[in-house]
Every structure is written in structure tokens, then in C-alpha cells.
Design an enzyme around this catalytic site. Structure first.
Site, PDB file in Angstrom:
ATOM      1  N   SER A 139       0.967  -1.137   0.016  1.00  0.00           N
ATOM      2  CA  SER A 139      -0.027  -0.045   0.060  1.00  0.00           C
ATOM      3  C   SER A 139       0.865   1.236   0.115  1.00  0.00           C
ATOM      4  O   SER A 139       2.024   1.063   0.220  1.00  0.00           O
ATOM      5  CB  SER A 139      -0.833  -0.013   1.336  1.00  0.00           C
ATOM      6  OG  SER A 139      -1.760   0.948   1.420  1.00  0.00           O
ATOM      7  N   TYR A 152      -2.193   0.153  10.781  1.00  0.00           N
ATOM      8  CA  TYR A 152      -2.292  -0.376   9.396  1.00  0.00           C
ATOM      9  C   TYR A 152      -1.033  -0.077   8.773  1.00  0.00           C
ATOM     10  O   TYR A 152      -0.420  -0.579   8.093  1.00  0.00           O
ATOM     11  CB  TYR A 152      -3.478   0.356   8.696  1.00  0.00           C
ATOM     12  CG  TYR A 152      -3.446  -0.181   7.345  1.00  0.00           C
ATOM     13  CD1 TYR A 152      -3.806  -1.439   6.745  1.00  0.00           C
ATOM     14  CD2 TYR A 152      -3.485   0.629   6.298  1.00  0.00           C
ATOM     15  CE1 TYR A 152      -3.885  -1.828   5.577  1.00  0.00           C
ATOM     16  CE2 TYR A 152      -3.504   0.484   4.810  1.00  0.00           C
ATOM     17  CZ  TYR A 152      -3.825  -1.218   4.560  1.00  0.00           C
ATOM     18  OH  TYR A 152      -4.033  -1.383   3.277  1.00  0.00           O
TER      19      TYR A 152
HETATM   20  P1  NAP Z   1     -11.213  -6.363   0.491  1.00  0.00           P
HETATM   21  O1  NAP Z   1     -12.183  -6.263  -0.638  1.00  0.00           O
HETATM   22  O2  NAP Z   1     -11.593  -6.066   1.839  1.00  0.00           O
HETATM   23  O3  NAP Z   1     -10.424  -7.869   0.273  1.00  0.00           O
HETATM   24  C1  NAP Z   1      -9.587  -8.434   1.162  1.00  0.00           C
HETATM   25  C2  NAP Z   1      -9.180  -9.871   0.972  1.00  0.00           C
HETATM   26  O4  NAP Z   1      -8.465 -10.333   1.902  1.00  0.00           O
HETATM   27  C3  NAP Z   1     -10.689 -10.425   1.106  1.00  0.00           C
HETATM   28  O5  NAP Z   1     -10.667 -11.486  -0.157  1.00  0.00           O
HETATM   29  C4  NAP Z   1     -10.522 -11.487   2.369  1.00  0.00           C
HETATM   30  O6  NAP Z   1     -11.123 -12.860   2.128  1.00  0.00           O
HETATM   31  C5  NAP Z   1      -8.929 -11.580   2.306  1.00  0.00           C
HETATM   32  N1  NAP Z   1      -8.432 -11.959   3.727  1.00  0.00           N
HETATM   33  C6  NAP Z   1      -8.621 -11.055   4.771  1.00  0.00           C
HETATM   34  N2  NAP Z   1      -8.111 -11.981   5.759  1.00  0.00           N
HETATM   35  C7  NAP Z   1      -7.659 -12.981   5.305  1.00  0.00           C
HETATM   36  C8  NAP Z   1      -7.237 -14.141   6.023  1.00  0.00           C
HETATM   37  N3  NAP Z   1      -6.721 -14.211   7.401  1.00  0.00           N
HETATM   38  N4  NAP Z   1      -6.860 -15.283   5.291  1.00  0.00           N
HETATM   39  C9  NAP Z   1      -7.109 -15.302   3.766  1.00  0.00           C
HETATM   40  N5  NAP Z   1      -7.630 -14.315   3.265  1.00  0.00           N
HETATM   41  C10 NAP Z   1      -7.881 -13.155   4.098  1.00  0.00           C
HETATM   42  O7  NAP Z   1     -10.002  -5.230   0.282  1.00  0.00           O
HETATM   43  P2  NAP Z   1      -8.845  -4.882  -0.893  1.00  0.00           P
HETATM   44  O8  NAP Z   1      -8.939  -3.445  -0.991  1.00  0.00           O
HETATM   45  O9  NAP Z   1      -9.473  -5.816  -2.155  1.00  0.00           O
HETATM   46  O10 NAP Z   1      -7.751  -5.521  -0.176  1.00  0.00           O
HETATM   47  C11 NAP Z   1      -6.572  -6.388  -0.840  1.00  0.00           C
HETATM   48  C12 NAP Z   1      -5.336  -5.772  -0.339  1.00  0.00           C
HETATM   49  O11 NAP Z   1      -4.923  -4.500  -0.944  1.00  0.00           O
HETATM   50  C13 NAP Z   1      -5.213  -5.918   0.997  1.00  0.00           C
HETATM   51  O12 NAP Z   1      -3.840  -6.512   1.486  1.00  0.00           O
HETATM   52  C14 NAP Z   1      -5.181  -4.228   1.388  1.00  0.00           C
HETATM   53  O13 NAP Z   1      -4.330  -3.912   2.309  1.00  0.00           O
HETATM   54  C15 NAP Z   1      -4.636  -3.781  -0.085  1.00  0.00           C
HETATM   55  N6  NAP Z   1      -4.700  -2.462  -0.179  1.00  0.00           N
HETATM   56  C16 NAP Z   1      -5.931  -1.962  -0.324  1.00  0.00           C
HETATM   57  C17 NAP Z   1      -6.243  -0.619  -0.693  1.00  0.00           C
HETATM   58  C18 NAP Z   1      -7.614   0.137  -0.803  1.00  0.00           C
HETATM   59  O14 NAP Z   1      -7.782   1.287  -0.856  1.00  0.00           O
HETATM   60  N7  NAP Z   1      -8.668  -0.801  -0.937  1.00  0.00           N
HETATM   61  C19 NAP Z   1      -5.039   0.123  -0.960  1.00  0.00           C
HETATM   62  C20 NAP Z   1      -3.848  -0.364  -0.653  1.00  0.00           C
HETATM   63  C21 NAP Z   1      -3.567  -1.528  -0.319  1.00  0.00           C
HETATM   64  P3  NAP Z   1     -11.881 -13.607   3.192  1.00  0.00           P
HETATM   65  O15 NAP Z   1     -12.383 -12.305   4.283  1.00  0.00           O
HETATM   66  O16 NAP Z   1     -13.147 -14.264   2.561  1.00  0.00           O
HETATM   67  O17 NAP Z   1     -10.978 -14.431   3.689  1.00  0.00           O
END
Ligand code: NAP
Length: 252
Positions: A139, A152
Site C-alpha cells: 500500500s 495499518y
Molecule cells: P477487500 O475487498 O476487503 O479484500 C480483502 C481480501 O483479503 C478478502 O478477499 C479477504 O477474504 C482476504 N482476507 C482477509 N483476511 C484473510 C485471511 N486471514 N486469510 C485469507 N484471506 C484473508 O479489500 P482490498 O482493497 O481488495 O484489499 C486487498 C489488499 O490490498 C489488502 O492487502 C489491502 O491492505 C491492500 N490495499 C488496499 C487498498 C484500498 O484502498 N482498498 C489500498 C492499498 C492496499 P476473506 O475475508 O474471504 O478471507
């Protein structure tokens, strides 16, 4: 449903963690479109099963915070060409003085130790592929700090350090490593951060145009399409409306 547990013909195997939602789901789709046999891991198996059916991949329960779950997941795989460390997220938005230790533990366990667990377990299979790739979705929070975000940002910094250290340690091995550092992407991220509070989550994206999950998935697919001698080290990507974690079109 196909079973891509072992590479067949020209098929390459890509593992995407956290493929049940957001960036992970979009990445699974993009890699499948590019010919990869995708193995989708997440805790919400109903979601990954539906998506696997759609893209001809394979779904499996995966909790990156649970050693036994990671062991079972990895045991079903033979060679792996691409690992996308995507599982992760944020919980809460509180000043350090009011830090919720459970939230901090969740963020460190999922983003940092979870990435370590699955990466460590898959390293031999990535090396055996002869052209492995590890993409870690950290991120801009891995590069910057912001008020009330220390749980975070500290976890994402640590995840980034883990990934970048591995880049040094794997020199000479046939494994590339790419860190993708996105700014604001509209997914379920804020819903998770605010414990299901939709009004709070929606407010984050109001008044600016965030990126969407496909924007990041395209970068993962582009990275994977580079020839084996080209290593994209780090990609920082933000919406035009966001200059830093603390400065966007709303803050002025
Ligand atoms: P999201 O829609 O909430 O997706 C998060 C994913 O992580 C879900 O598929 C969830 O699946 C999985 N997850 C959470 N805990 C887990 C565990 N213990 N074991 C396996 N899977 C797990 O959010 P997203 O934005 O797509 O996030 C994806 C990545 O991008 C994350 O690392 C986040 O920090 C990063 N990111 C996001 C943003 C943003 O603004 N959205 C910006 C920078 C980086 P289940 O709950 O089904 O397990």
C-alpha cells in the site's frame, strides 16, 4: 471446473490470496484471462468457489493467519509460477493513545505474518517453476504514515520490508518480486476497516474518484507478462485525486 493443482502443457499456475473480494478477485479474473490456471484462496469459500467456476480456476479455503490452513492449502499445489500476496486489510482508525490491541494484532497477523507464512511455504514451488513471481500488494501505507493509521501503516511497512528483504535474499534464484503500493481503491476495504458501517465506508470515497480493483489487477497482469529477466521492483499507484495518504482533492 478444471483442476489446475499441477501445471499441464503451457499452463502456468497462479495463486491469489484473498481472492474473495476486491483486488484479489479482480486479479484472479485478469490472470485467468491471460491464460493462467488460478488457485483462489480465502476464508469465504462460497465466494471463491463461485468465482473459480466463472474463470475455470480452483477455489480453496485459506486463512493466512492459521498455520494448519496454509499447510493444507500448499499441500494441494505442485509447481507454482505466480504468488499474489493480496490477503490483508485494516481494522479501525484510531490514534495510538486509543489503540485497540485486538485490531493491531489482526492487522499484523493478516498482512505481515500471513504474507510470511504463505510466501515461505510456497518458495520451493516458485523456485522449482524456473520462472517464479511474487507480487505483494502492500500500500502507499507501506511508504507513508497518516494520523490515526499507525496500526495499518506499521503493518504495511513491515509487510513491505519483508517483501523487499526477500528480493535481496533471492538474488540468483529464478524468482522475481514486485511490490505494488496502491493508494485509494474502492473495495470492501473500508467496510472491513469500519466493521461493516456502510455510511462510514461510503464517506471515504465520496467527493473524489478512487481507483477500482481492476486498475490494480491490470498492473499485476502486466507485471506477470514481463519476460523473466525484467523485474518490476515497486509500483506506486494512486488515483489522480490523491497526492499522498494525507492530501487529496477533499483536503486541498
Ligand atoms: P477487500 O475487498 O476487503 O479484500 C480483502 C481480501 O483479503 C478478502 O478477499 C479477504 O477474504 C482476504 N482476507 C482477509 N483476511 C484473510 C485471511 N486471514 N486469510 C485469507 N484471506 C484473508 O479489500 P482490498 O482493497 O481488495 O484489499 C486487498 C489488499 O490490498 C489488502 O492487502 C489491502 O491492505 C491492500 N490495499 C488496499 C487498498 C484500498 O484502498 N482498498 C489500498 C492499498 C492496499 P476473506 O475475508 O474471504 O478471507
Amino acid at each position: 471446473m478444471t483442476n489446475p493443482g499441477n501445471a499441464v502443457g503451457n499452463n502456468k499456475i497462479a495463486v491469489v490470496t484473498g481472492a474473495s473480494s476486491g483486488i484479489g478477485a479482480a486479479t484472479a479474473r485478469a490472470l485467468a484471462r491471460d491464460g493462467y490456471s488460478v488457485v483462489l484462496g480465502a476464508r469465504r469459500t462460497d465466494r471463491v468457489e463461485t468465482l473459480a467456476e466463472e474463470i475455470g480456476g480452483r477455489a480453496m479455503y485459506l486463512d493466512v493467519t492459521d498455520a494448519a490452513s496454509v499447510e493444507r492449502f500448499v499441500a494441494t499445489l505442485d509447481t507454482v509460477h505466480v504468488l499474489v500476496n493480496n490477503a490483508g486489510g485494516a481494522k479501525g482508525l484510531a490514534p495510538v493513545s486509543e489503540a485497540n490491541l485486538e485490531d493491531w494484532r489482526w492487522m499484523w497477523e493478516t498482512n505481515v505474518v500471513g504474507t510470511l507464512r504463505i510466501t515461505k511455504a510456497l518458495l520451493p514451488k516458485l523456485e522449482a517453476s524456473g520462472d517464479g513471481l511474487i507480487v505483494t500488494i502492500t500500500s502507499t501505507a507501506a511508504l507513508e504514515v497518516y494520523d490515526n493509521g499507525a496500526g495499518y501503516t506499521s503493518a504495511k511497512h513491515a509487510q513491505g520490508v519483508l517483501h523487499r528483504t526477500l528480493r535481496l535474499e533471492l538474488i540468483g534464484k529464478p524468482i522475481r518480486l514486485t511490490e505494488i503500493c496502491p493508494g485509494m481503491v474502492e473495495t470492501e476495504f473500508s467496510l472491513v476497516r469500519f466493521n461493516g458501517d456502510e455510511a462510514k465506508a461510503d464517506a471515504v470515497y465520496k467527493g473524489l474518484q478512487p481507483m477500482i480493483a481492476d486498475d490494480i489487477a491490470e498492473l499485476v497482469a502486466f507485471t506477470a507478462s514481463r519476460p523473466p529477466h525484467v523485474n518490476l521492483d515497486q509500483i506506486v499507484v494512486r488515483p489522480r485525486d490523491q497526492a499522498t495518504s494525507r492530501r487529496n482533492i477533499k483536503t486541498g
